[in-house]
Design an enzyme around this catalytic site. Sequence first.
Site, PDB file in Angstrom:
ATOM      1  N   ASP A   4     -33.524 -22.481 -25.304  1.00  0.00           N
ATOM      2  CA  ASP A   4     -32.480 -23.277 -24.569  1.00  0.00           C
ATOM      3  C   ASP A   4     -32.819 -24.308 -23.732  1.00  0.00           C
ATOM      4  O   ASP A   4     -32.826 -24.356 -22.280  1.00  0.00           O
ATOM      5  CB  ASP A   4     -31.514 -22.293 -23.448  1.00  0.00           C
ATOM      6  CG  ASP A   4     -30.512 -22.600 -22.877  1.00  0.00           C
ATOM      7  OD1 ASP A   4     -29.960 -23.752 -23.541  1.00  0.00           O
ATOM      8  OD2 ASP A   4     -30.242 -22.298 -21.762  1.00  0.00           O
ATOM      9  N   GLU A  24     -38.342 -13.740 -23.624  1.00  0.00           N
ATOM     10  CA  GLU A  24     -37.320 -13.110 -24.469  1.00  0.00           C
ATOM     11  C   GLU A  24     -37.612 -13.058 -25.957  1.00  0.00           C
ATOM     12  O   GLU A  24     -36.794 -13.505 -26.895  1.00  0.00           O
ATOM     13  CB  GLU A  24     -36.092 -13.826 -24.238  1.00  0.00           C
ATOM     14  CG  GLU A  24     -35.571 -13.655 -22.847  1.00  0.00           C
ATOM     15  CD  GLU A  24     -34.111 -14.233 -22.553  1.00  0.00           C
ATOM     16  OE1 GLU A  24     -33.624 -14.843 -23.551  1.00  0.00           O
ATOM     17  OE2 GLU A  24     -33.409 -13.801 -21.588  1.00  0.00           O
ATOM     18  N   TYR A  50     -27.820 -11.105 -17.331  1.00  0.00           N
ATOM     19  CA  TYR A  50     -26.616 -12.110 -17.154  1.00  0.00           C
ATOM     20  C   TYR A  50     -25.371 -11.254 -16.925  1.00  0.00           C
ATOM     21  O   TYR A  50     -24.341 -11.688 -17.581  1.00  0.00           O
ATOM     22  CB  TYR A  50     -26.793 -13.091 -18.438  1.00  0.00           C
ATOM     23  CG  TYR A  50     -27.911 -14.153 -17.966  1.00  0.00           C
ATOM     24  CD1 TYR A  50     -27.743 -15.428 -17.255  1.00  0.00           C
ATOM     25  CD2 TYR A  50     -28.948 -14.004 -18.806  1.00  0.00           C
ATOM     26  CE1 TYR A  50     -28.533 -16.249 -16.924  1.00  0.00           C
ATOM     27  CE2 TYR A  50     -30.020 -14.727 -18.455  1.00  0.00           C
ATOM     28  CZ  TYR A  50     -29.905 -15.976 -17.414  1.00  0.00           C
ATOM     29  OH  TYR A  50     -30.928 -16.889 -17.447  1.00  0.00           O
ATOM     30  N   GLU A  90     -34.813 -13.476 -14.372  1.00  0.00           N
ATOM     31  CA  GLU A  90     -33.829 -14.526 -14.598  1.00  0.00           C
ATOM     32  C   GLU A  90     -32.464 -13.680 -14.378  1.00  0.00           C
ATOM     33  O   GLU A  90     -32.075 -12.738 -14.729  1.00  0.00           O
ATOM     34  CB  GLU A  90     -33.545 -15.273 -15.889  1.00  0.00           C
ATOM     35  CG  GLU A  90     -34.640 -16.066 -16.271  1.00  0.00           C
ATOM     36  CD  GLU A  90     -34.390 -16.548 -17.835  1.00  0.00           C
ATOM     37  OE1 GLU A  90     -33.132 -16.337 -18.293  1.00  0.00           O
ATOM     38  OE2 GLU A  90     -35.483 -16.851 -18.373  1.00  0.00           O
TER      39      GLU A  90
HETATM   40  C1  GCB Z   1     -32.280 -17.091 -20.963  1.00  0.00           C
HETATM   41  C2  GCB Z   1     -33.627 -17.758 -21.467  1.00  0.00           C
HETATM   42  C3  GCB Z   1     -33.476 -19.302 -20.739  1.00  0.00           C
HETATM   43  C4  GCB Z   1     -32.115 -19.773 -20.701  1.00  0.00           C
HETATM   44  C5  GCB Z   1     -31.255 -18.862 -20.065  1.00  0.00           C
HETATM   45  C6  GCB Z   1     -29.488 -19.278 -20.192  1.00  0.00           C
HETATM   46  O1  GCB Z   1     -32.213 -15.619 -20.810  1.00  0.00           O
HETATM   47  O2  GCB Z   1     -34.656 -17.030 -20.875  1.00  0.00           O
HETATM   48  O3  GCB Z   1     -34.143 -19.923 -21.464  1.00  0.00           O
HETATM   49  O4  GCB Z   1     -31.828 -21.030 -20.369  1.00  0.00           O
HETATM   50  O5  GCB Z   1     -31.072 -17.448 -20.665  1.00  0.00           O
HETATM   51  O6  GCB Z   1     -29.290 -19.753 -19.280  1.00  0.00           O
HETATM   52  O7  GCB Z   1     -28.813 -19.131 -21.287  1.00  0.00           O
END
Ligand code: GCB
Length: 646
Positions: free
Chosen positions: A183, A448, A501, A538
């Site tokens: 990403d 990941e 997330y 994250e």
């Molecule tokens: C993740 C990734 C990261 C992305 C992020 C997102 O888990 O490690 O590279 O930018 O999610 O914002 O989707």
Amino acid sequence: MRYCLLLLTLWYCAVNGLLYPAESETRQIRSLDGLWQFRLDEDGVGETEQWFAKPNLPQPTILMPVPASYNDITQNITIHRHIGWVWYARDFFIHNTAPRWVLRFQAAHYETHVWVNGQSAMNHSGGHLPFEADITRFISINESYSKVRVVVAINNTLTSTTLPPGYLHIYNPTYRYLETPFDFFNYAGIDRSVILYSTSNIYIQDIAIDTQSINFDNQHVATSAILTYSITIGGTNRANSLHVLIELLDANGIVVANNTDSQSRLVVNKPNLWEPCGMNHTHPCTEESYLYTLQVTLYNDASSSSSSSMNVVDIYRISHIGIRTIRLTDSKFLVNERPFYFHGANAHEDSDIRGKGFDRVILTKHFNLYGWLHGNAFRTSHYPYADEFYQMADRFGIAIIDETPAVGLSATQFVSQATLDHHKQVVIEMISRDRNHPSVLMWSLANEPKSDAPSAKEYFSTLANFTRPLAAGRPITYVISASYNGDQGIQFFDMICVNRYFGWYSEPGRLDQIPWLVSQELANWRRRFPNKPILMSEYGADTVPGLHNDPSFMFTEEYQNDFLSAYHGSFDNVSSIIHPDTGYFVGELVWNMFDFATEQSINRVAGLNRKGLFTRQRQPKAAAFIMKNRYEQLELIRTMKSKTIQ
Ligand code: GCB
């Protein structure tokens, strides 16, 4: 002064670092940054037509700044989304005042071929680590000066065996598309500086330092420290005629320890320790951390009874030596035998116009914002950053989790010997470049990966076994998106780092669900791995600056505030510093410090991932103030031990 005989055998660790180019009495440094000739090679004919041997690149050429990614420098969409070869060229003069000249690229993305005066000088695969070559043989050293032409061809095409991987789809002659299973935008070009430097024929090739041993008294004051080191000498077969002096200088330039063996140790009495900022109240993030300088001097035989500078062959200094230890227990991350809690925001090397191009203005702003935020750590997501980031982190006392470019690995990569070999190579290059930085507290070998694939077990077991002897006293990890019961590989590593997330990619808009989901997630990992500390590497929500809604809705500044806050109670319930006896949670890293460029897609408005606490122009969103407040309180935790942070 007594100089011992230098042993020129290869030392125990099979890694030779590329020492950062540093000026000294015996070394000249010259920047080749500036405007280079540039052109696309859309048909990929440059090598067959031998553009490297011509006095000029064929027209049309344009001027391209170095360092910079080439993608956003012009208004031309073809250059922005180019896939394949591009060419750079420039001429310069070398005044023949030194016997050996080295041309070094701090990084170029991805496959790079370099010619000097029409001859092949070096090739390198990989976008985020330095490479260099001795170019003396290509220049006429009998003249007082040499004209030098450097031509560079770079291909940004990623494949299933590059790191990161990528997949080229050719739909028709005008529509080629590079699928990137990660990403961030695949910026390319000469992203970091190009440097020419000189050495003598015999030179200090590598220095490895380990500061893993400190004695403390019962007040936890450091009484002495031992630095082990190893020096490698390059370019010689005159093994018996060389001598070395290793000196450790304190911040005032006073020699506090010295030795004359090429592999040995230095004992430092009453050392000043390097600590991440916030571990000590007298040391806020904006002040410089305590650093020593290691000075290595190489002498030839004639100097055995004298220290005359006439006999000095080479001098090299590392000015960012920090004395500190790292140790993991089953529930804590100890720095200098005290619990350390990582807090801060990860980032990308990414900014307007420059793309991934290195820029000291951006670098300095980054660290000033870190000081303002009271962040004490970040991960170099998702690749090793420019050397200068680590130097700044050493000075500011910011802890780094140093990550390889292995982002986007799928089950395909786990059964590929070529991927594994390249992954090992990248581990070697990253560790050999970064191991002397006190700020680097841990190595992350991937982000990941599809670690719930059955083949991940063998792959990560092999990689962990390979890395451990090279790890220079640091724990190893990789960053997980797989579920706690699906992951196959982290059992071979030291720490659990998870990206989650909840309330964004899963349970969108359901802030109320976050606390129990986070608590349950951490508890599940703990049950499976009761001996490994856990960190959330994250968590974050896309936020369009200036967009508001009450009650908070996704993409608004209110939602980012509420989203981040919703995680914190669950973190605090198991925090290793708030609950020293029962806690096992050792850190929290927001995704992301800054908005950053991605491929265009329906969930990336104007091609940006907007999870930044700051905009891409480095201005704060409302959540930056929430996080600043939290980090200030986390720093006070030592004096508020029993209290939970709100
Ligand atoms: C993740 C990734 C990261 C992305 C992020 C997102 O888990 O490690 O590279 O930018 O999610 O914002 O989707």
